[in-house]
Each structure stands twice: as C-alpha cells, then as structure tokens.
Enzyme design. Structure first.
Site, PDB file in Angstrom:
ATOM      1  N   GLY A 105     -25.969  29.946   8.923  1.00 61.74           N
ATOM      2  CA  GLY A 105     -26.727  29.175   8.021  1.00 61.74           C
ATOM      3  C   GLY A 105     -25.870  28.231   7.107  1.00 61.74           C
ATOM      4  N   LYS A 125     -16.707  27.818   6.303  1.00 65.87           N
ATOM      5  CA  LYS A 125     -17.886  28.308   5.746  1.00 65.87           C
ATOM      6  C   LYS A 125     -18.081  27.697   4.459  1.00 65.87           C
ATOM      7  CE  LYS A 125     -19.347  32.985   3.997  1.00 65.87           C
ATOM      8  NZ  LYS A 125     -19.097  34.627   4.227  1.00 65.87           N
ATOM      9  N   GLY A 138     -26.620  25.868   2.504  1.00 64.21           N
ATOM     10  CA  GLY A 138     -25.155  25.709   3.221  1.00 64.21           C
ATOM     11  C   GLY A 138     -23.911  25.696   2.694  1.00 64.21           C
ATOM     12  N   ASP A 272     -26.042  41.213  11.963  1.00 64.16           N
ATOM     13  CA  ASP A 272     -25.581  39.866  12.179  1.00 64.16           C
ATOM     14  C   ASP A 272     -24.007  39.754  11.441  1.00 64.16           C
ATOM     15  OD1 ASP A 272     -27.539  40.159   9.595  1.00 64.16           O
ATOM     16  OD2 ASP A 272     -26.351  38.343   9.335  1.00 64.16           O
ATOM     17  N   ASN A 273     -23.673  40.808  10.694  1.00 58.64           N
ATOM     18  CA  ASN A 273     -22.194  41.068  10.307  1.00 58.64           C
ATOM     19  C   ASN A 273     -21.553  41.840  10.982  1.00 58.64           C
ATOM     20  OD1 ASN A 273     -22.982  39.152   8.389  1.00 58.64           O
ATOM     21  ND2 ASN A 273     -23.487  40.830   6.843  1.00 58.64           N
ATOM     22  N   ASP A 282     -17.399  38.661   7.681  1.00 58.83           N
ATOM     23  CA  ASP A 282     -18.268  38.169   6.642  1.00 58.83           C
ATOM     24  C   ASP A 282     -18.057  39.128   5.239  1.00 58.83           C
ATOM     25  OD1 ASP A 282     -19.590  36.177   7.781  1.00 58.83           O
ATOM     26  OD2 ASP A 282     -21.327  37.249   8.461  1.00 58.83           O
TER      27      ASP A 282
END
Length: 523
Positions: A105, A125, A138, A272-273, A282
């Site tokens: 994202g 990032k 974002g 997702d991490n 992350d």
C-alpha cells in the site's frame, strides 16, 4: 571495486517472470490474476537526506558517486534508470482474521539487481500510493521511518535475520496521521525509507492467490520462488513444494528464537508481515522488553487481547505457518507431510530455545540444564521487574560471584524499589543455589565463559525511549542522535565505554510517554 549506486545492473526477475496487473492507472482496486502492478512514485517537494547506512553500502560493495542522483532515486523524485517500479499483490490474516487483499500500500519496489551472484530488491516505503493503498495515502512519517531505519540495521548487527535499510529521507511534505487513533489527527513531517532484501515476498503473497482460487498464478509464484531463492531444492514437484515449506518453517523458527534471545517484540505479526526468507520485516509498533513481562506487547491495537505479546510470538509464528501450509495445499494435496513439518517446528523450537536460554546464562552444556530451571528464572524476573538486557549482560560480566554480589546486580537492574525486591529474595536465593551448582558442573574457565556469554547477551538494544529521543531531535532538524544510535548499534555486543549512558534502565520520564511505551500502527 565498488560500483556506483545508480549504475547497479538491472536484473528483473519478479517483474519479468511473474504476472503484471493488466489494468493501468494508480487507483485503489482489487487486483486479480496478477502478482504485481506497475506504479510511479510520488515526487517529494523538498527532499533531504537524514541518514545513510554506510555500513550496508560497504557490505553491498556499492558507493554513492553522485549524491543528488542518489537522493532523487531514494526519495522517489525520479525512477532508477531504465527500471519500471512496481508494487506487489498479497493478502493476509490480521489479528487472526482474514483481511483479503492488502498488498504494497505504500511500498514501491524501485530496483531488482544482482550483487555478487545474489538477487537484491530495493524498495521505497512512504513514496506514495499504489493500487493496494485502500483508504490510505501511501506516505510515511518521519517518526516511524526513523524507527524502521534504525531498527533494521540494529537487528542485523544483533545477529537477528532482518530486511535492511539503506537510507532515510525527509520529503519536505506534511502527512496527516492520527497517531493514537483517538480522533486527534495532526500534520507530521513526511519521510521515505529505502529498504533492501533478497525479496519482499511474504506468506500473504501465496495466501491471496490460494484464497481466490488462482491456482495457476499460485503455482507460478511458488515455482519462481524456488527457482531463484531455493534452487538447491531442484525442479518443481510435490516433493519440492513440501521441502520449500519445510525450509520456510525452519528459518521462521530460527528467527523467532533470535527475537526471544534479545527480547524483541514485533507487535504486529500478521501473515502479511512474515517473510518467506525468515527475515524480520515491517517494523511498526515494535519494542524491546525492559522490565521482563512476557505478556507485554507494544501495540495499542493489541492492548485488549495481547495476541502478539512477547511470550506468544513462537505460537503466532506457528499459526502463521499453518496459514501458509493451507495456501500451498492446492499444489500438494496431502496434509500429513505438512503436519509433520509443523510438528517439527514445535520440537525444534523447544530444543533451540532451551539451548539459547542456557547459553545466555553461560551454561553451554545445555543438556544438564533442567527445563524448570529456566522457567523459574523467568518467573523470578517477571515478579521482580528485572530489566532483561541489563540482567543478562551484567551476569556475563560477573561470572564468578556469591549471592550477595548477585543480589546487588538484581537491585541495580530491577524497576522495583529495595523493599519490593526484598520480598522476592527467598525465590532468588533458591534459584541462585541451583545456578551455582550448574556453573560448577559446567567447569569452564570463567574468563572464557564470560567472553562466550557476551556474544549472546547484547549490551545495547534499541529501546523505545532511545528511538524516541532520536525522533524528537530529528523533528527539530537535528540528526545527531540518529547518527549516534546508528553507530552505537553497529557493535551492540562491544563495551563502548564512551556510550555507557545508553546502558541503563528506561528513565522514569519514558515509562508512559507516547512513543516510549506502547505505540500504534500509525505511521
């Protein structure tokens, strides 16, 4: 011979061999039958270098010959020459619940390259929105970017598997964030971190494809991952897929043991991490145990259920591996082998954890160390509010002491006052008596034992108040504390007597200060 950063060779593998989203346009959407979407970074208004990891540059044998060019690339102001940036599609379980599509994202991959025969991916990032940004913008703020930058490098030098951080840039733009999710949004300084890893493939990359029944794309991703990152496993087959899962489980287990060794709490162990390389990834609301509290989590979102508390990290990693096994199942269609790997995770973790904790105590003949001995120590530490890092380091420096000297150490490293600690003295005496017997049984040279203990018990870790100190100064335009902590944490096991001020308990002012105790996912 070092190569200039902007001259690194392009070696596109993920974006060349896997499926691109056929829908163009950088707007939020569900991305089907694809592994990634091409995107452009958002140009900052007035970028400025905050810090660069010269140590990582040296490791990669890369140098910065044109600082303006480097700044433009790592701030998102211009693309890496001849490379089309992209964001990955993935899903995940968040706090135990399937969240569907998540994706990069606010992470944008700006370069795929190869250095010394190893693939590397460079990722920004906070450089703007992607199709996976959902309702977010974002971007990232300076405070969370400093925390990620410093912690990535600190973890590496602690010996904990991790993604890396090459640089941090202030964008000159303001980003609105509700830091504590309490209805008080504020404008904060924007920033971008350049992250580096062999790849940023997560458990969630496989989960989203499996959940959608996109088996062809799932098989393509698994085959790609094995080909480029696990080539020793051989050609794709059912047996290869099982072996791949076994390696991911093993590297994940070893990463968790290292987290527990240094007292690190990730804070948001969603699937997702979780990296398929067994890397810490992350860095959001992380923290280090200070007073030993196995139920502690630094994440305000997790305050009620404490799913991601310190003591539960091994179990959560296992739970996440079960979700990965479920995602891979359509390619294997056999549960027994996967279950055996998951059972092996549990037994291997129990063995490795016991070995690690024994070594922290200087008991390298760990077969002689009873399991309840470790348990009693941790119970005592919890009841006495013992600072984990200080305790293990102090006993590494004092390997031949009587109980009075030991109790003096406890007094120094406890967050209790003298009267409260005195209430626990009998329990400590009993434990120390057992400890003394084991040391005699160890029969090791005390100086050699001390040297070995210091290699597993760091003197310095990135406590939250330390990171917050750096943030407070950086927000005023002073980056000296960032540099000081960066250099301190390059050698966390060394004495560094000139840095002794950082070898201390959390100061009283930091106990309940925002950013120094619990944190949110806001970044």
């Amino acid at each position: 011979m070092h190569i200039a950063f902007s001259k690194l060779p392009i070696k596109s593998i993920f974006s060349k061999e896997l499926r691109e989203d056929l829908v163009s346009g950088n707007y939020t959407r569900q991305v089907k039958n694809a592994h990634f979407s091409s995107v452009d970074t958002k140009k900052p208004s007035n970028s400025e270098i905050v810090h660069i990891s010269n140590h990582l540059l040296k490791e990669l044998e890369v140098e910065i010959k044109d600082k303006n060019k480097f700044l433009n690339i790592v701030s998102g102001n211009e693309p890496f020459p001849d490379f089309k940036a992209f964001a990955m599609c993935y899903g995940g379980h968040q706090f135990g619940h399937w969240a569907g599509q998540l994706g990069d994202g606010r992470a944008i991959n700006i370069l795929e390259t190869e250095i010394a025969g190893q693939p590397w991916m460079f990722q920004l990032k906070g450089a703007g929105p992607t199709p996976y940004s959902r309702s977010a913008d974002g971007f990232a703020v300076l405070r969370s970017s400093i925390r990620e930058y410093l912690c990535s490098e600190a973890m590496h030098h602690l010996g904990v598997p991790t993604t890396r951080a090459l640089s941090i840039v202030k964008t000159g733009d303001l980003v609105t964030r509700d830091m504590l999710y309490n209805g008080n949004p504020q404008d904060e300084q924007g920033a971008v971190v350049c992250r580096v890893a062999p790849s940023f493939i997560r458990f969630g990359n496989f989960e989203i494809l499996s959940a959608r029944g996109e088996t062809e794309e799932l098989k393509q991703l698994v085959n790609f991952t094995i080909k480029h990152y696990f080539p020793h496993l051989g050609e794709p087959s059912k047996e290869t897929y099982i072996a791949f899962f076994a390696e991911v489980a093993q590297s994940t287990q070893k990463m968790i043991v290292e987290w527990q060794r240094v007292g690190f709490v990730h804070g948001v162990m969603n699937t997702d991490n979780m990296s398929i390389h067994g890397l810490t990834i992350d860095y959001g609301p992380y923290g280090w145990l200070e007073d030993y509290d196995p139920s502690w989590t630094p994440n305000t979102t997790d305050r009620e259920h404490r799913r991601y508390r310190f003591e539960n990290q091994p179990n959560i990693a296992l739970w996440n591996l079960v979700q990965l096994a479920n995602a891979l199942y359509p390619l294997i269609e056999e549960a027994k082998s996967l279950e055996e790997i998951l059972d092996r995770y549990k037994s291997d973790y129990t063995f490795d954890y016991h070995k690690m904790m024994s070594e922290k105590l200087g008991l390298f003949n760990h077969d002689f160390v009873p399991e309840n001995f470790i348990e009693e120590l941790l119970e005592n530490m919890g009841r006495s509010q013992i600072d984990m890092t200080l305790f293990f380091r102090r006993i590494s420096e004092n390997t031949s002491i009587d109980f009075d000297a030991f109790y003096s150490i406890l007094s120094d490293v406890s967050y209790f006052d003298a009267n409260a600690l005195q209430q626990e003295i009998k329990s400590w005496e009993t434990w120390f008596h057992s400890f003394d017997k084991l040391i005699v049984k160890e029969n090791a040279n005390k100086d050699q034992r001390s040297i070995r203990m210091k290699k597993v018990n760091p003197k310095y870790v990135l406590r939250n108040y330390m990171a917050q100190t750096a943030i407070d100064e950086a927000e005023k335009g002073n980056y000296q504390v960032i540099d000081e902590l960066y250099n301190l944490l390059l050698n966390p096991y060394e004495e560094q007597t000139e840095m002794e001020k950082w070898f201390s308990k959390r100061p009283d002012w930091a106990k309940n200060k925002i950013g120094c105790s619990m944190l949110s996912c806001s970044s």
